[in-house]
Scaffold this active site. Structure first.
Site, PDB file in Angstrom:
ATOM      1  N   ARG A  72      -7.324 -18.576  -4.079  1.00 56.69           N
ATOM      2  CA  ARG A  72      -5.874 -18.241  -5.575  1.00 56.69           C
ATOM      3  C   ARG A  72      -5.502 -19.297  -6.316  1.00 56.69           C
ATOM      4  O   ARG A  72      -5.675 -17.836  -7.309  1.00 56.69           O
ATOM      5  CB  ARG A  72      -4.450 -17.540  -5.029  1.00 56.69           C
ATOM      6  CG  ARG A  72      -3.451 -16.665  -4.841  1.00 56.69           C
ATOM      7  CD  ARG A  72      -3.951 -15.140  -4.733  1.00 56.69           C
ATOM      8  NE  ARG A  72      -3.222 -14.434  -5.275  1.00 56.69           N
ATOM      9  CZ  ARG A  72      -3.140 -12.829  -5.361  1.00 56.69           C
ATOM     10  NH1 ARG A  72      -3.730 -12.823  -4.191  1.00 56.69           N
ATOM     11  NH2 ARG A  72      -1.975 -12.754  -5.802  1.00 56.69           N
ATOM     12  N   THR A 115       7.389  -3.634 -14.748  1.00 57.06           N
ATOM     13  CA  THR A 115       7.981  -2.821 -14.701  1.00 57.06           C
ATOM     14  C   THR A 115       7.675  -2.116 -13.192  1.00 57.06           C
ATOM     15  O   THR A 115       6.828  -2.078 -13.198  1.00 57.06           O
ATOM     16  CB  THR A 115       7.503  -1.488 -15.675  1.00 57.06           C
ATOM     17  OG1 THR A 115       8.280  -0.529 -15.665  1.00 57.06           O
ATOM     18  CG2 THR A 115       6.150  -0.969 -15.572  1.00 57.06           C
ATOM     19  N   HIS A 116       9.050  -1.906 -12.408  1.00 55.30           N
ATOM     20  CA  HIS A 116       9.215  -1.475 -11.135  1.00 55.30           C
ATOM     21  C   HIS A 116      10.125  -0.805 -10.826  1.00 55.30           C
ATOM     22  O   HIS A 116      11.156   0.876 -11.702  1.00 55.30           O
ATOM     23  CB  HIS A 116       9.859  -2.679 -10.518  1.00 55.30           C
ATOM     24  CG  HIS A 116      10.590  -2.147  -8.926  1.00 55.30           C
ATOM     25  ND1 HIS A 116       8.736  -3.082  -7.892  1.00 55.30           N
ATOM     26  CD2 HIS A 116      11.280  -1.722  -7.843  1.00 55.30           C
ATOM     27  CE1 HIS A 116       9.250  -2.406  -6.808  1.00 55.30           C
ATOM     28  NE2 HIS A 116      10.785  -1.767  -6.435  1.00 55.30           N
ATOM     29  N   ASP A 152      10.260  -9.566  -8.181  1.00 54.22           N
ATOM     30  CA  ASP A 152      10.319  -8.219  -7.907  1.00 54.22           C
ATOM     31  C   ASP A 152      12.487  -9.107  -8.572  1.00 54.22           C
ATOM     32  O   ASP A 152      12.994  -8.297  -8.738  1.00 54.22           O
ATOM     33  CB  ASP A 152      10.696  -7.277  -8.068  1.00 54.22           C
ATOM     34  CG  ASP A 152       9.628  -6.327  -7.710  1.00 54.22           C
ATOM     35  OD1 ASP A 152       8.640  -6.459  -8.681  1.00 54.22           O
ATOM     36  OD2 ASP A 152       8.690  -5.781  -7.121  1.00 54.22           O
TER      37      ASP A 152
END
Ligand code: GRF
Length: 207
Positions: A72, A115-116, A152
């Site tokens: 990762r 943007t959530h 978030d």
């Protein structure tokens, strides 16, 4: 390149899916008065509509799949380098379904937006509207924020409220949120690029 194009701030947008938020930014950037244009679009997977939307208007694209790298952190470094090569003023996750790592944040923290599709801190994660419906809230919405190392959790730029209707299902609610979300994204990215911003602790200030 025209003078107004070279003066425009540079946006790199990251997508994983349909790219309707990306499309709103592509459309907005066609007007020089917006102050920014999308210079590249990156994705974590090939074959998605978001990439097609960029290609359709001649915006360069790149794909970095996690599975193409041994770890990762190798992927994170590669993604960072790809984005950095386009010299963005702002990087925008618009439905990008991967959490970036420490290398990416070291390069772009404070100028990486996401943007959530809920009113954070309620219902973070990838099933926001479904979770909001299941909880029974009457108002949800969309949150634009600067990404930090959490999920978030970063400093909030703007939020817009969207009512939950009695007959909503996940699809209708998700679509109603997306309409408000797109308007907010375009409006706030425009403000950020034209007016600048400061982040002090959790507070984002646009002068
Ligand atoms: C947006 O609603 C975003 O909040 C969520 O995924 C959606 C992306 O939609 N994470 P699109 O790809 O921009 O159409």
């Amino acid at each position: 390149m025209t003078a107004s194009e070279s003066a425009a701030r540079r946006l790199v947008v990251l997508v994983s899916g349909s790219g309707s938020n990306l499309q709103a930014l592509l459309d907005a950037g066609a007007d020089p008065a917006f102050g920014a244009r999308v210079v590249a679009v990156g994705a974590d997977r090939p074959g998605i509509t978001g990439l097609d939307r960029a290609a359709a208007v001649g915006v360069p694209t790149f794909v970095e799949e996690v599975k193409a790298y041994p770890s990762r952190s190798d992927w994170d470094r590669a993604l960072t380098a790809q984005v950095a090569a386009h010299q963005p003023d702002l990087v925008i996750s618009a439905g990008f379904l991967k959490l970036v790592g420490p290398d990416f944040l070291a390069e772009f923290a404070g100028r990486y937006l996401n943007t959530h599709n809920t009113l954070l801190p309620a219902f973070p994660g990838i099933h926001g509207p479904r979770d909001a419906l299941a909880y029974g809230v009457k108002i949800t919405g969309a949150t634009l924020f600067f990404v930090d190392a959490g999920v978030d959790t970063g400093p909030i730029v703007a939020q817009v409220a969207v009512p939950v209707l009695d007959d909503d299902d996940e699809e209708t609610l998700t679509e109603r949120i997306k309409e408000a979300e797109r308007r907010q994204l375009v409006e706030q990215v425009g403000r950020l690029v034209r007016d600048g911003w400061t982040i002090t602790g959790r507070k984002v200030h646009i002068p």
